[in-house]
Scaffold this motif. Structure first.
Motif, short mmCIF file in Angstrom:
data_model
loop_
_atom_site.label_atom_id
_atom_site.label_comp_id
_atom_site.label_asym_id
_atom_site.label_seq_id
_atom_site.Cartn_x
_atom_site.Cartn_y
_atom_site.Cartn_z
N VAL A 120 58.24 52.07 26.72
CA VAL A 120 57.81 51.62 28.05
C VAL A 120 58.56 50.39 28.51
O VAL A 120 58.19 49.78 29.51
N ALA A 121 59.62 50.04 27.81
CA ALA A 121 60.30 48.78 28.12
C ALA A 121 60.95 48.78 29.49
O ALA A 121 61.18 47.72 30.07
N ASP A 122 61.26 49.95 30.02
CA ASP A 122 61.94 49.99 31.31
C ASP A 122 61.02 50.33 32.46
O ASP A 122 61.47 50.63 33.55
N ARG A 123 59.75 50.29 32.19
CA ARG A 123 58.79 50.48 33.29
C ARG A 123 58.38 49.13 33.82
O ARG A 123 58.43 48.13 33.10
N LYS A 124 57.95 49.11 35.08
CA LYS A 124 57.54 47.83 35.66
C LYS A 124 56.33 47.30 34.91
O LYS A 124 55.40 48.04 34.60
N ALA A 125 56.34 46.01 34.67
CA ALA A 125 55.27 45.43 33.86
C ALA A 125 53.92 45.53 34.54
O ALA A 125 52.89 45.45 33.89
N GLY A 126 53.90 45.72 35.84
CA GLY A 126 52.63 45.85 36.53
C GLY A 126 51.93 47.15 36.25
O GLY A 126 50.73 47.29 36.44
N SER A 127 52.69 48.14 35.74
CA SER A 127 52.10 49.44 35.48
C SER A 127 51.56 49.53 34.06
O SER A 127 51.07 50.57 33.65
N TYR A 128 51.63 48.46 33.31
CA TYR A 128 51.20 48.51 31.92
C TYR A 128 49.70 48.53 31.80
O TYR A 128 48.99 47.90 32.59
N SER A 129 49.22 49.20 30.77
CA SER A 129 47.80 49.11 30.45
C SER A 129 47.54 47.75 29.81
O SER A 129 48.45 46.99 29.51
N LEU A 130 46.27 47.48 29.60
CA LEU A 130 45.87 46.18 29.04
C LEU A 130 46.52 45.95 27.68
O LEU A 130 47.07 44.88 27.39
N GLY A 131 46.49 46.98 26.85
CA GLY A 131 47.05 46.83 25.51
C GLY A 131 48.56 46.63 25.53
O GLY A 131 49.10 45.81 24.80
N MET A 132 49.23 47.37 26.41
CA MET A 132 50.69 47.24 26.49
C MET A 132 51.06 45.85 27.00
O MET A 132 52.02 45.23 26.54
N GLY A 133 50.30 45.38 27.98
CA GLY A 133 50.56 44.03 28.49
C GLY A 133 50.36 42.99 27.42
O GLY A 133 51.12 42.02 27.31
N GLN A 134 49.34 43.21 26.59
CA GLN A 134 49.08 42.28 25.49
C GLN A 134 50.24 42.29 24.50
O GLN A 134 50.67 41.25 24.00
N ARG A 135 50.74 43.48 24.21
CA ARG A 135 51.88 43.58 23.30
C ARG A 135 53.10 42.88 23.88
O ARG A 135 53.88 42.25 23.16
N LEU A 136 53.28 43.00 25.19
CA LEU A 136 54.40 42.31 25.81
C LEU A 136 54.24 40.81 25.68
O LEU A 136 55.20 40.08 25.43
N GLY A 137 53.01 40.33 25.85
CA GLY A 137 52.77 38.91 25.67
C GLY A 137 53.09 38.46 24.27
O GLY A 137 53.67 37.38 24.05
N ILE A 138 52.75 39.27 23.28
CA ILE A 138 53.07 38.93 21.91
C ILE A 138 54.58 38.96 21.71
O ILE A 138 55.15 38.13 20.98
N ALA A 139 55.24 39.91 22.36
CA ALA A 139 56.70 39.96 22.27
C ALA A 139 57.32 38.68 22.82
O ALA A 139 58.26 38.14 22.23
N VAL A 140 56.79 38.20 23.93
CA VAL A 140 57.30 36.95 24.51
C VAL A 140 57.08 35.81 23.52
O VAL A 140 57.96 34.95 23.34
N ALA A 141 55.92 35.80 22.88
CA ALA A 141 55.63 34.70 21.93
C ALA A 141 56.59 34.74 20.75
O ALA A 141 57.00 33.69 20.25
N LEU A 142 56.96 35.93 20.31
CA LEU A 142 57.81 36.04 19.12
C LEU A 142 59.29 35.97 19.42
O LEU A 142 60.11 35.98 18.50
N LEU A 143 59.64 35.88 20.69
CA LEU A 143 61.04 36.03 21.09
C LEU A 143 61.96 35.03 20.40
O LEU A 143 63.02 35.38 19.91
N GLY A 144 61.53 33.77 20.36
CA GLY A 144 62.41 32.75 19.81
C GLY A 144 62.22 32.50 18.33
O GLY A 144 62.70 31.49 17.81
N ASP A 145 61.54 33.40 17.64
CA ASP A 145 61.23 33.23 16.22
C ASP A 145 60.63 31.84 15.98
O ASP A 145 61.22 31.00 15.28
N PRO A 146 59.47 31.58 16.54
CA PRO A 146 58.96 30.21 16.55
C PRO A 146 58.36 29.79 15.22
O PRO A 146 57.97 30.62 14.41
N LYS A 147 58.30 28.47 15.03
CA LYS A 147 57.69 27.94 13.82
C LYS A 147 56.18 27.83 13.98
O LYS A 147 55.46 27.69 13.00
N THR A 148 55.75 27.81 15.22
CA THR A 148 54.31 27.71 15.48
C THR A 148 53.93 28.81 16.44
O THR A 148 54.70 29.13 17.35
N LEU A 149 52.77 29.36 16.25
CA LEU A 149 52.31 30.40 17.17
C LEU A 149 50.97 30.01 17.73
O LEU A 149 50.06 29.64 16.98
#
Lengths: 312, 536
Positions: A120-149
């Motif tokens: 679903v990566a190429d679909r508009k983010a507005g069309s995501y279900s709640l769970g998919m949106g949540q996963r995208l949020g987690i993806a954003v959090a993990l993007l920079g390989d952070p030391k703190t979450l």
């Protein structure tokens, strides 16, 4: 490592966060609990510099957030999964964030793969279900390989596979030595994931305590015993300071003695035990007991609700 | 012989655990006399890992030596072999001591009308069978298990063996830390149970509290019925109290993801990506371009028909002369008002869309320096609007010229013409920046668009309607009229003016510039002070 010193936030006359001083340590999962309106989200926003504190400081890895040179590498945050432009695709959103830090697009693909958003990566983010949106949020959090979450309700809307995945993920990240700061209302999940608890209510810190201590403090010492010789056992165990409750024809609950002592006693008297379960309360019970007086928005008891019944 | 499985139905132990080759006449009741030292056990390399549970229908080898532990199926995990993934930890119940050779009680199948799917035989309490691996996750517990296994073949007066060295293959690749200096291994085994092995048992009445700074107000209520905890290795409670010990900080390994500093150009690139990836940008720009080109063509066609048939429209000769001086580029700028409308909407939406959707939080989390974000957006918007204006105005000039080529002045490729088009693009850019600044200040889409369009369209009407002279003077300084001086010069009719006190290019530039810059600076300062956490 997240540290706050007397962090305070006032909106006019209301104090949302009152002189909060906490330390979130690396290497373990810290659960952030509190009733609705306790100030958890406000605290997290102040840690990230999105809201300005009225007084006090918050620092991540020793620096205030605005002073970090690579914020996404130090802290990965999921505060609101809907913080994106719904007309943009997930991939474009992740790429635009990656571009600020010079992160390669391969990492974007990696993170999309990790969170299961490949299809679903190429679909508009507005069309995501709640769970998919949540996963995208987690993806954003993990993007920079952070030391703190910092995760605010990460399992909100996820299917059981996703819930399990988040649980294993935070565990894995904490084992790597990262700081994981998790806020959730799902007590059963919190019990499984968190090692340390920070409990807030009405803006004030109620507790900063390890999970085991918290549950042990709220648990009675006792055990559930099931045995064919239950009456003899009950008579034998009765002593001042011990309370015995009958549960079934062959089961009792003994308060005041540890399971060890009961088991030893039963072994000495050669009474076979069919069940010996130490009593522990669930995190939910322990938490509700503690925050009973500190809940601001409480639901009414519905025993007297006289609404319409269902169909016959 | 060295590739034997770890456990067989008759409970043989692997050879390396036994001091010597097993004796077929070995008495099951007598314990082995030659106990190997722990050093001996460790020196012998363990066999390769084999699946623990042997096939059920493997018949026992009649020639195989019997071991002291006959008749029990045991699973065995060598001390040196530790699984690396937490989910595959196995409960390792301690082996039965050789003294108790009681057979497990034979299960009695209950007389049920309904068949029981799986019946678990009752096991005596002395041999705990844990179904949940939680109790056996403790590092201390693991070590105690290990000691029991090691002590099995060891005489009772053997001293407590030291725990094995903390060497795991992956620890050698930690990077900066030399082996030995690594803090406690980062496995899930130790996540709850830190501290060094051999933590002394702590009585229950005094749980050790974690040494966090500013310890909280919460104190567990002292209960009247807590009692001393007797020693019990299997309770799991000791592991819980070991968790309360302060643990050494586990530093994360170096990241394999390349992350660089946030610089202005990276933020600029990110903003450009963001603008490009949204469909509304393209739509607005397309409409602006279409309007410009359409207006240019329409004006050209109108002029052509006017000039060809002046009597039909009733124009005087002087007007026709004026029309003869119309140049291509001036024609192109005739539709500027419409383009400015659309450009203003684009400018406002660029910033207020972020506020409305809450995307500003993601942006400011990635780039906490708010001024850098604003400047990057300003540069991005300026470049986009300037280039679009340039291209569309030039195309409009070319198309318009197609209509009035017989009558007008050809300045498509002259410096003057270029100045006009560049000036017009600059005017559009400054107007877009003004709209952006209004959106930044107000924060809402509706407020931003109405304020910006009101300033452009409504204010000039008001000032022209008011009867006083100062109203007209103010009307000259409004953004719409000031911006026209950036492109509204015709060398034939009006001289190109670079004077400060006269209305001309320079004066138009600084007035429009102030219109754009002042709200921009104010908006940036406001954004710096504002709480963006709860937008959208």
């Amino acid at each position: 490592m997240i540290q706050t010193k007397s962090l305070t936030k006032r909106y006019g006359k209301t104090t949302a966060v009152d002189s909060l001083t906490i330390t979130v340590e690396p290497g373990k999962v810290t659960g952030f609990l509190g009733p609705n309106g306790a100030g958890k989200s406000t605290t997290m926003r102040m840690i990230l510099g999105l809201d300005h504190a009225t007084s006090g400081t918050a620092s991540v890895n020793g620096h205030p957030y605005a002073a970090l040179r690579r914020p996404l590498h130090e802290v990965g945050a999921l505060l609101d999964a809907r913080a994106l432009n719904p007309d943009r695709t997930a991939r474009a959103h992740l790429r635009s964030l990656a571009a600020t830090h010079g992160i390669n697009y391969s990492r974007v693909e990696e993170v999309i793969e990790l969170t299961g958003l490949r299809s679903v990566a190429d679909r508009k983010a507005g069309s995501y279900s709640l769970g998919m949106g949540q996963r995208l949020g987690i993806a954003v959090a993990l993007l920079g390989d952070p030391k703190t979450l910092i995760l605010d309700e990460p399992v909100n809307g996820l299917d059981p596979e996703g819930v399990r995945w988040v649980r294993d993920l935070v565990r894995h990240l904490a084992d790597l030595g990262k700081t994981v700061f998790l806020s959730s209302h799902l007590m059963s999940e919190m019990e499984l994931s968190a090692d340390h608890l920070i409990i807030l209510a009405k803006g004030k810190l109620l507790a900063s305590i390890s999970m085991t201590d918290f549950i042990a403090a709220a648990s009675d010492v006792g055990a559930k015993v099931r045995s064919p010789h239950i009456s003899e056992m009950a008579n034998w165990l009765k002593q001042p300071g011990v309370r015995i409750e009958r549960l079934a024809s062959d089961a009792i609950e003994v308060y005041g003695l540890t399971a060890t002592q009961i088991g030893d006693a039963a072994a000495k008297q050669s009474w076979p035990l069919h069940e010996l379960t130490p009593l522990t309360v669930s995190l939910e019970d322990a938490y509700l007991e503690l925050t009973n007086s500190a809940t601001e928005y409480r639901s009414e008891s519905f025993d007297n609700y006289a609404g319409q019944g269902g169909q016959r | 012989m060295s590739n034997m499985p770890f456990a067989t139905p008759d409970g043989r132990f692997p050879e390396y655990m036994l001091p010597e080759a097993p004796n077929p006449q070995h008495n099951t009741a007598a314990p082995p006399t030659n106990s190997p030292s722990i050093a001996d056990m460790r020196r012998t390399p363990p066999p390769t890992w084999q699946p623990l549970a042997p096939p059920l229908n493997t018949p026992p080898n009649p020639n195989a030596p019997t071991s002291p532990v006959a008749g029990s199926t045991q699973q065995f995990l060598a001390p040196q072999m530790r699984p690396t993934t937490p989910s595959r930890y196995l409960a390792t119940p301690p082996p039965q001591s050789p003294m108790t050779t009681d057979n497990p009680p034979t299960p009695t199948i209950p007389q049920n009308r309904y068949p029981v799917a799986s019946y678990q035989p009752a096991t005596p309490i002395t041999q705990p069978q844990s179904t949940s691996p939680e109790k056996y996750f403790g590092y201390d517990h693991y070590l105690r298990q290990q000691q029991r296994v090691e002590n099995f073949n060891v005489s009772p007066n053997f001293s407590t063996p030291t725990p094995p060295p903390n060497l795991r293959p992956e620890q050698e690749s930690v990077g900066r830390y030399p082996i030995g200096a690594v803090p406690e291994s980062n496995t899930a085994l130790e996540r709850r149970f830190g501290g060094t092995p051999g933590t002394p048992d702590i009585p229950m009445s005094a749980p050790a509290m974690p040494m966090t700074a500013n310890f909280p107000t919460f104190q567990p209520a002292p209960s009247s019925h807590t009692s001393q905890l007797s020693h019990d290795f299997d309770s799991g409670l000791l592991d819980d109290y070991a968790a309360a010990q302060p643990k050494p900080v586990k530093l994360p390994r170096e990241s394999s993801v390349t992350v660089r500093d946030v610089t202005f150009f990276r933020v600029l690139r990110s903003e450009s990506l963001k603008l490009r990836s949204v469909a509304s940008t393209w739509w607005l720009l397309a409409v602006a371009v279409a309007l410009t080109i359409g207006m240019g063509a329409l004006m050209g066609w109108t002029l052509k028909s006017v000039f060809e048939n002046p009597d039909q429209i009733g124009l005087s000769i002087s007007t026709a002369d004026l029309l003869r001086d119309m140049s291509a580029t001036t024609l192109a700028t005739s539709g500027m008002q419409f383009m400015q409308l659309i450009i203003m909407i684009l400018g406002v939406l660029y910033i207020t869309n972020e506020y409305a959707t809450g995307a500003v939080r993601a942006t400011l989390t990635a780039v906490p320096k708010r001024s850098m974000v604003v400047i990057a957006k300003v540069v991005n918007l300026s470049v986009t609007v300037f280039l679009t204006s340039l291209a569309s105005l030039y195309v409009a000039a070319l198309i318009g010229w197609g209509f009035i080529s017989k009558y007008g002045v050809d300045d498509r490729f002259t410096l003057q013409g270029l100045r006009v088009i560049a000036g017009a693009s600059l005017a559009n850019t400054l107007i877009a920046l003004f709209a952006f600044a209004v959106g930044l200040l107000l924060g809402s889409t509706v407020g931003g668009i109405s304020s910006a369009l009101g300033t452009l369209l409504v204010l000039p009407i008001i000032t022209s309607v008011l009867p006083w002279s100062w109203a007209t003077r103010i009307g000259e300084y409004l953004i719409g009229s000031a911006a026209t001086w950036l492109y509204n010069f015709n060398e034939i009719t009006l001289p190109l003016s670079w004077q400060w006190n006269e209305w001309g290019f320079l004066k138009g530039l600084w007035v429009t510039g102030i219109w754009a810059l002042v709200p921009l600076i104010a908006g940036t300062i406001m954004l710096g002070k504002r709480d963006v956490g709860s937008f959208g």
